[in-house]
Structure formats: C-alpha cells, structure tokens
Design a protein around this motif. Structure first.
Motif, short mmCIF file in Angstrom:
data_model
loop_
_atom_site.label_atom_id
_atom_site.label_comp_id
_atom_site.label_asym_id
_atom_site.label_seq_id
_atom_site.Cartn_x
_atom_site.Cartn_y
_atom_site.Cartn_z
N ARG B 180 24.58 -43.20 61.88
CA ARG B 180 23.91 -42.10 61.18
C ARG B 180 23.70 -40.90 62.10
O ARG B 180 23.93 -39.76 61.71
N TRP B 181 23.28 -41.17 63.33
CA TRP B 181 23.01 -40.05 64.25
C TRP B 181 24.29 -39.37 64.72
O TRP B 181 24.31 -38.15 64.93
N ARG B 183 26.96 -39.01 62.96
CA ARG B 183 27.34 -38.12 61.85
C ARG B 183 26.50 -36.84 61.87
O ARG B 183 27.02 -35.74 61.74
N THR B 184 25.19 -37.01 62.02
CA THR B 184 24.30 -35.85 62.03
C THR B 184 24.63 -34.90 63.18
O THR B 184 24.74 -33.68 63.00
N VAL B 186 27.38 -34.58 64.90
CA VAL B 186 28.70 -33.96 64.76
C VAL B 186 28.69 -32.87 63.70
O VAL B 186 29.34 -31.83 63.84
N GLN B 187 27.91 -33.10 62.64
CA GLN B 187 27.79 -32.03 61.61
C GLN B 187 27.15 -30.78 62.19
O GLN B 187 27.50 -29.66 61.83
N GLU B 188 26.20 -31.00 63.11
CA GLU B 188 25.51 -29.84 63.71
C GLU B 188 26.35 -29.16 64.77
O GLU B 188 26.20 -27.96 65.01
N ASP B 189 27.21 -29.90 65.43
CA ASP B 189 28.04 -29.34 66.50
C ASP B 189 29.40 -30.03 66.47
O ASP B 189 29.57 -31.12 67.02
N ARG B 190 30.36 -29.36 65.84
CA ARG B 190 31.68 -29.99 65.64
C ARG B 190 32.39 -30.28 66.97
O ARG B 190 33.28 -31.13 67.03
N LEU B 193 32.79 -33.81 68.28
CA LEU B 193 33.87 -34.70 67.83
C LEU B 193 34.87 -34.93 68.94
O LEU B 193 35.38 -36.04 69.13
#
Lengths: 188, 264
Positions: B180-181, B183-184, B186-190, B193
C-alpha cells in the motif's frame, strides 16, 4: 498556579519528541548491538515508544496544537540525550534506557500530572498513565533480561549513577512560548 | 558512521556489511557454508531450520529498525507500521528461539547468513527497501511458510507448526502495508518507480551472480517457489493484484495454475 492550555500542548509536544527520540535510538541500536536477546527487547520497545508518541501527538491536536505537534526540549537537554545515545557498548545502552531515561521521563511526566487538572485534562492523564504503566513493564522486562544474561553483561553502576546525576541537574526542559501562540520552531 | 554505509564484497559484489552478531554465530557469506542434511526433517535438520529462520527474523527486525533510523521524515503512519513490524519480528525471533531450545538446540549451533540485510540496505530510498524486504523477501517467506507449516504438521510437530502459523499471519500484514505504501509513494513521486525497479534489478543480478558461484544466494528464488508453491490466498490478503500473482506463478513455472480469465 497550574499549566495553561498552551503550556500543556507544549509539554505534551515535548514528551512526544522524547518518545520519538527513544524510538529512533532503540532502532539505531538494534542492528549494532550483538546480543540477540537485547535486540529482541529493544525491538519490542520500539513499538511501545511509537505508540506513546502517537497517543501524545493525537492529544496535542485536541489541545488546539497541530496533529503530532513535536517540540524539541531545550538544547542543553538535547545535547545530554545525544551524549548518552552515543554509547556503543551493550551494557551501557541497557543502562541508558532502562536505568536512566525511563525513570527520568517518568519523573517528568509525574511532574506534569501534578501541575495539571485530572478532570479538565483527563485525556492527557489517561495517555500519561498508560505510558507510565508501560515504562514500568519495560523496566521489568529489562530486569528479566539482565537475569537471563547474568554472567554475559557487566554493568558499570558508576556510569549510570553519573548519567542520573546529570539528568537530575536539568530543571525545566520544555520550551515555552511567549504569548498566545505555540513556541517557535514547533512543527507537526 | 551509519552501519548501512559500511560495505563487504562477496564474490566481487559490493553489499552492505553484516549487522552485529554474537561471537557464538558463524556468519556465512555463501549458501555452501550453510549446513545441509540428507534427511531434511531429521532432528538436527529441524533445529537447523529453526535456527536459520530465527536469524532471518532477526534480520527482518534489523531492517525495519534501520528504516526507522534512516528515514526520519517518512510519513508518521508508515513509521508506526515499521515500528510495529520491528516488534513483530522481535516476537518471531523469541518464539523460534524458545522452540529451538525446546528441541535441544542453541544459539550459534549452525551457520547463519545475512543476505537480506546485505542487499536491502544497499537501497537509498524507503520505497526501494520496502520493495526488496517486505514485498519480495517477506512475500517469499509467506510462500515458504504456507508450505512449511504443513510439513511440520506432517511429521507430528504441531508446536512448531503453530509458531509458523502466527508468524505467517504477521508477515501478511508487513507485506500488505508495504504494498500500500509503495503505491502511495510512487503516486506522489513517479521517479521512485525507477528506484524501485533499480532495486529489484539489483536483487535479481545479485541473486544470479551469487548463484553462479559455488553456493548460490540464500534467498527465495523462483526455483524454490516452484518447489514449495505460491501462497496465493495470503498474497491476496497482502494486497497483491491478480496480475501480480499471475506473474509470480509464471516466473515459478506454474503458468498452468493461471485461470482462463487470468484469475489464479
């Protein structure tokens, strides 16, 4: 006269800083302490310290401070804490936490309770009573560990006594604001 | 000096130097230094399994603790999860040590390895460490535990099986919060990835390089997965998607277990 609301938030924000400091100190020591049983003890108490910081941070929000409001103690006290957190032998680490820090913080939390109102500030009392109970348990667990490792770890009683003496020389360690606002440097 | 800044070289590969261990332990750097038994459920082999597992849990404790020390600005809720994980792993060490002693074993009876610590702490972001330790090693541990608890039961050792059941339940939580973290974050800072992908590539390359040597890397590999199976149910509990589980099944050579509609 007892503490006013802003001062209560400042105290609890400072206690939160102390909880986080304890959590991070134990965390840093776990990989660098050889004895497995000591790693286990510290690893379990990391979670205790985290829960204490969490409960205090939620309470500061109820006292009109930011959520997880965290305030560093006065700088000489921070230097003292950093000094004893730099000890690198296992016995010294056990003593620093269980013979010095936990009793000292317990005394400071008791002092807060004396200066507050158990009715109007009941939620803070509940949080601090919970922490005090946990500290007593943590020290008992440390005593059991020492019994288990008797013959393996040698404790320098004079060093712990010196740390306790130094800690006791600090009076107030909580920074105070100067007016209606919270102390400068505060952050969530 | 931060402990994760120290390095060791194993078969030409730079890894994080070992965490502190008592003198009674022999720390192996290759799998061929670990003790193996022809009868892998003999009394000595059972103790070796518990001893190895105990040290792996000690490594997991150390990695979670080091994340708390190295990333003070991580979100508080994530730090709470790491603190809880440290406590869980501590209980796992204590539970396995208790069982080891009940079976006549002792600390330092067998060699140990710190591969997971050595690889994970080469990563300089929390997302990458979670991807390696929680999402890869601990998820692999879920697969192993899913099979091992049945193996211990099959030889009549209900007490050890029960220890493993409890450990497995905790590991699911550790993998889930990491999924979960990651994902969170990576969504905030691509850009993270790339860090995560780089970490996974480093793990794969290290595994391959060490496996090409004399002994191989003491980590969970697709080959071991193929031998023991994928714990699909618990991977679902831990928030792996069907696509991710299918990919793991394919890597382990179990493509036939992937349903026609892509649901394992």
């Amino acid at each position: 006269m007892g503490l006013i609301l802003r001062e209560k938030a400042e105290h609890l924000g400072t206690f939160r800083w102390l909880g986080v400091f304890l959590m991070e100190t134990l965390a840093r020591w776990v990989p660098t302490t050889p004895e497995m049983e000591v790693k286990v003890l510290m690893g379990r108490h990391i979670w205790d310290a985290a829960q204490h910081a969490d409960a205090l941070g939620k309470r500061t929000f109820e006292l009109r401070a930011p959520l997880h409001y965290t305030l560093a103690p006065l700088s000489p006290y921070v230097e003292f804490l950093k000094d004893i957190a730099s000890v690198d032998d296992t016995s010294g680490r056990v003593q620093a936490v269980y013979d010095v820090l936990l009793p000292a913080l317990s005394a400071r939390y008791q002092e807060y309770l004396k200066g507050s109102d158990s009715l109007l500030d009941e939620p803070s009392f509940r949080v601090l009573h919970g922490i005090l109970n946990d500290y007593a348990r943590m020290r008992q667990e440390s005593d059991a560990l020492r019994e288990e490792l008797k013959g393996t770890l040698a404790f320098d009683l004079g060093r712990a006594e010196e740390w306790r003496r130094k800690e006791a020389e600090f009076g107030e360690v909580v920074p105070r604001g100067s007016g209606a606002t919270l102390a400068a440097g505060a952050h969530a | 000096m931060n402990i994760t800044a120290k390095r060791k070289t194993v078969q030409g590969i730079q890894l994080c130097a070992d965490p502190a261990r008592e003198a009674c332990f022999h720390v192996a750097q290759n799998d061929n230094e670990m003790q193996v038994f022809e009868d892998n459920m003999s009394e000595a082999a059972r103790r070796e399994r518990l001893h190895r597992h105990m040290n792996n849990e000690m490594g997991a404790l150390e990695i979670a603790a080091q994340c708390l020390a190295d990333f003070p600005d991580a979100p508080w809720d994530l730090r709470m999860q790491l603190a809880r994980q440290a406590s869980d792993e501590s209980r796992h060490v204590a539970g396995l040590y208790r069982r080891l002693r009940q079976l006549g074993g002792r600390k330092g009876e067998f060699p140990i390895g710190n591969f997971e610590w050595a690889v994970t702490n080469m990563c300089d972001t929390l997302a990458a460490r979670l991807a390696i330790q929680n999402r890869t090693f601990e998820a692999g541990q879920m697969d192993l535990l899913g099979a091992l608890r049945k193996i211990w039961r099959s030889v009549g050792d209900e007490a050890t099986a029960e220890v493993l059941e409890h450990i497995l339940a905790d590991e699911v939580n550790h993998v889930r919060f990491a999924n979960r973290w990651i994902r969170t974050m990576v969504q905030e800072d691509r850009r993270l990835l790339l860090k995560v992908a780089g970490a996974i590539r480093f793990l794969a390359e290290t595994n391959a390089a060490l496996s090409a040597g004399l002994g191989g890397a003491p980590s969970d590999t697709p080959k071991k997965h193929a031998e023991l199976g994928i714990n699909v149910e618990d991977r679902r509990h831990a928030d792996f998607s069907d696509d991710e589980i299918n990919e793991i099944l394919r890597q382990a050579g179990m493509s036939t277990l992937v349903g026609a509609e892509g649901r394992p």
